[in-house]
Design a protein around this motif. Sequence first.
Motif, mmCIF file in Angstrom:
data_model
loop_
_atom_site.group_PDB
_atom_site.id
_atom_site.type_symbol
_atom_site.label_atom_id
_atom_site.label_comp_id
_atom_site.label_asym_id
_atom_site.label_seq_id
_atom_site.Cartn_x
_atom_site.Cartn_y
_atom_site.Cartn_z
ATOM 1 N N ARG A 20 0.817 -1.268 -0.124
ATOM 2 C CA ARG A 20 -0.007 -0.097 0.155
ATOM 3 C C ARG A 20 0.614 1.223 0.133
ATOM 4 O O ARG A 20 2.046 1.222 0.610
ATOM 5 C CB ARG A 20 -0.896 -0.184 1.217
ATOM 6 C CG ARG A 20 -1.945 -1.208 1.184
ATOM 7 C CD ARG A 20 -2.669 -1.632 2.433
ATOM 8 N NE ARG A 20 -3.255 -2.803 2.647
ATOM 9 C CZ ARG A 20 -3.953 -3.662 3.270
ATOM 10 N NH1 ARG A 20 -4.139 -2.855 4.444
ATOM 11 N NH2 ARG A 20 -4.446 -4.679 2.941
ATOM 12 N N TRP A 21 0.375 2.321 -0.643
ATOM 13 C CA TRP A 21 1.246 3.604 -1.015
ATOM 14 C C TRP A 21 1.678 4.155 0.233
ATOM 15 O O TRP A 21 2.806 4.558 0.485
ATOM 16 C CB TRP A 21 0.467 4.647 -1.820
ATOM 17 C CG TRP A 21 1.125 5.572 -2.104
ATOM 18 C CD1 TRP A 21 0.934 6.890 -1.592
ATOM 19 C CD2 TRP A 21 2.131 5.862 -3.193
ATOM 20 N NE1 TRP A 21 1.647 7.822 -2.445
ATOM 21 C CE2 TRP A 21 2.504 7.111 -3.325
ATOM 22 C CE3 TRP A 21 2.646 4.699 -3.983
ATOM 23 C CZ2 TRP A 21 3.683 7.453 -4.269
ATOM 24 C CZ3 TRP A 21 3.774 5.435 -5.060
ATOM 25 C CH2 TRP A 21 4.221 6.453 -4.807
ATOM 26 N N GLU A 22 0.806 4.161 1.368
ATOM 27 C CA GLU A 22 1.117 4.897 2.782
ATOM 28 C C GLU A 22 2.383 4.213 3.424
ATOM 29 O O GLU A 22 3.145 4.913 3.759
ATOM 30 C CB GLU A 22 -0.057 5.069 3.380
ATOM 31 C CG GLU A 22 -0.842 3.802 3.927
ATOM 32 C CD GLU A 22 -1.780 3.158 3.088
ATOM 33 O OE1 GLU A 22 -2.505 2.456 3.615
ATOM 34 O OE2 GLU A 22 -1.881 3.539 1.974
ATOM 35 N N VAL A 23 2.253 2.813 3.098
ATOM 36 C CA VAL A 23 3.607 1.984 3.794
ATOM 37 C C VAL A 23 4.683 2.291 2.980
ATOM 38 O O VAL A 23 5.790 2.631 3.523
ATOM 39 C CB VAL A 23 2.995 0.683 3.751
ATOM 40 C CG1 VAL A 23 4.179 -0.221 4.223
ATOM 41 C CG2 VAL A 23 1.778 0.243 4.474
ATOM 42 N N VAL A 24 4.657 2.522 1.690
ATOM 43 C CA VAL A 24 5.825 2.731 0.884
ATOM 44 C C VAL A 24 6.220 4.050 1.164
ATOM 45 O O VAL A 24 7.554 4.353 1.564
ATOM 46 C CB VAL A 24 5.357 2.631 -0.772
ATOM 47 C CG1 VAL A 24 6.631 3.019 -1.458
ATOM 48 C CG2 VAL A 24 5.298 1.057 -1.153
ATOM 49 N N MET A 25 5.418 5.069 1.340
ATOM 50 C CA MET A 25 5.702 6.591 1.539
ATOM 51 C C MET A 25 6.275 6.641 2.864
ATOM 52 O O MET A 25 7.305 7.435 3.213
ATOM 53 C CB MET A 25 4.514 7.372 1.252
ATOM 54 C CG MET A 25 4.255 7.725 0.071
ATOM 55 S SD MET A 25 5.391 8.386 -1.140
ATOM 56 C CE MET A 25 5.811 9.921 -0.002
ATOM 57 N N ALA A 26 5.908 5.754 4.000
ATOM 58 C CA ALA A 26 6.317 5.891 5.201
ATOM 59 C C ALA A 26 8.057 5.577 5.372
ATOM 60 O O ALA A 26 8.656 5.995 6.231
ATOM 61 C CB ALA A 26 5.569 4.849 6.186
ATOM 62 N N HIS A 27 8.478 4.770 4.223
ATOM 63 C CA HIS A 27 9.826 4.353 4.377
ATOM 64 C C HIS A 27 10.447 5.149 3.039
ATOM 65 O O HIS A 27 11.781 4.669 2.758
ATOM 66 C CB HIS A 27 9.920 2.792 4.022
ATOM 67 C CG HIS A 27 9.283 2.061 5.247
ATOM 68 N ND1 HIS A 27 7.883 1.732 5.346
ATOM 69 C CD2 HIS A 27 9.834 1.628 6.442
ATOM 70 C CE1 HIS A 27 7.817 1.154 6.577
ATOM 71 N NE2 HIS A 27 8.822 0.764 7.135
ATOM 72 N N ALA A 28 9.874 5.832 2.564
ATOM 73 C CA ALA A 28 10.631 6.668 1.184
ATOM 74 C C ALA A 28 12.018 7.103 1.602
ATOM 75 O O ALA A 28 12.677 7.333 0.655
ATOM 76 C CB ALA A 28 9.575 8.020 0.716
ATOM 77 N N LYS A 29 12.345 7.697 2.692
ATOM 78 C CA LYS A 29 13.696 8.309 2.693
ATOM 79 C C LYS A 29 14.710 7.333 3.411
ATOM 80 O O LYS A 29 15.889 7.503 3.700
ATOM 81 C CB LYS A 29 13.501 9.409 4.142
ATOM 82 C CG LYS A 29 12.548 10.584 3.637
ATOM 83 C CD LYS A 29 12.827 11.387 2.773
ATOM 84 C CE LYS A 29 12.012 12.680 2.467
ATOM 85 N NZ LYS A 29 10.592 12.237 1.859
ATOM 86 N N GLN A 30 14.062 5.868 3.456
ATOM 87 C CA GLN A 30 15.089 4.904 3.957
ATOM 88 C C GLN A 30 15.895 4.245 2.724
ATOM 89 O O GLN A 30 15.546 4.549 1.713
ATOM 90 C CB GLN A 30 14.365 3.855 4.611
ATOM 91 C CG GLN A 30 13.764 4.531 6.105
ATOM 92 C CD GLN A 30 13.013 3.512 6.605
ATOM 93 O OE1 GLN A 30 12.927 2.233 6.295
ATOM 94 N NE2 GLN A 30 12.323 3.819 7.595
#
Length: 494
Positions: free
Chosen positions: A58-68
């Motif tokens: 899910r997009w929100e899960v991907v975005m939560a790790h976008a800076k990693q």
Amino acid sequence: MESSEYKHVVLSLIFLKFTSDKFEERRQELIAEGKEKYLEMVDFYKMKNIFYLPEDCRWEVVMAHAKQADIAVRIDTALKNIEKKNPSLQGALPDNYFSRLGLDTAKLSGLLDTINNIDTLSDKENDVVGRIYEYFLGRFASSEGKGGGEFYTPKSVVNLLTQMLEPYKGIVYDPACGSGGMFVQSIKFVKSHQGNTQDIAVYGQEYTATTYKLAKMNLAIRGISANLGEVPADTFFKDQHPDLKADFIMANPPFNQSQWREANELENDARWAGFTTPPTGNANYGWILHMLSKLSVSGTAGFVLANGSMSSNTSGEGEIRQQLIEKDRVDCMIALPGQLFYTTQIPVCLWFMTKNKQAQTFNDDRQNYRNREGETLFIDARNMGSMISRTQKELTADDIAEIARTYHAWRGETKDGEYEDVAGFCKSARLEDIQKNDYVLTPGRYVGVAEEEDDGIPFEEKMGTLSKDLFQQMEQSEKLDQAIRENLKMLGYE
């Protein structure tokens, strides 16, 4: 990165964002309906033509790790698990693509932020998701130049084919489907005419693996179910729909494709049956005979080819064309203006073929056809179109409507009025007319020259004005010649 590569990055992420937005919207619907216990059941999403997404996709899960640092791996995992959970997406999504690219984490994160700002759900009436995807496909085709045509046919050309063929009901087939634009436009046509999209079945094939994935994503984003074969494959050597008979064929096969088969390969192929010689030059006539073999008894095919296909006599093509004409398979020929394609400046034309020119009566919304046996319509549209950039032209909505109306009127569809030949634009020719022209199908040979309007100025007056302008220009030329001589003299070149 080259645009031929980064289009897969951008379009894959757009796909992930859009499918996730749709999933989340459906999820909130279920919650509002008090069906929380069904939130993780695939069928409650599938029934609305929405892909089920496991939590890590899910997009929100991907975005939560976008800076990693592991964001590329997370994207690859998300795409892989979506495909695993939704069989219709088999072979559609990139496989470990982001991990292999070695993208800078900050740049990838910035791209994710940009795509995150796209609102895909606010406009319920228009196909925002599809329009954005289509926009990107068109822009990538334009920036790639030569390579763009492998996956994208200009929208105005697709619109013209659709408006000509009017695919209301039946099987639609594209043997070189690229990113699926013909199918998208066919479904749009049905919707715009209040038809039922369930009445259309979509079949296609694509050779290039990356383009095959683009097509699957493009259709999936719009909720279009299509059979593109199990794998990307060569239409001539691995036909994935061998028994298919289509009601409508729409295609833009590769122009003048050389080395499409070796000597003696496909020599006795069933697709050439009934013709005294198999196609041996470039693939143009191979595509023509392939599509003819796929037509149902009353089906119609419309496809793009290079202009040379209308007159070539090399490699037995003239003989095949003569047999096509004598079998009464050619329904309409259209010469298109130049500069329509991103990929080539080669002038192109549209062929329309059918196996049945007899009068036909339909029980659905389509108009009845008159008997057209022994007749072929020629349309010269080379002077149509408007420039949309320094190098690019497109057919306007009025151009498309005029060409389509002419064809429908010629077929006898009363809604489009009576057909009339128009000098310089259209001509209904008979077999004997084509025989007199040595079986050449170039519209310019048949439509003649348009009549020029009289501007009402008497010859003597017009000639006097032109002569006066000419003499003034000659005087100016003499002065310029003298100025040039003086400058050369100053430089020591008398």
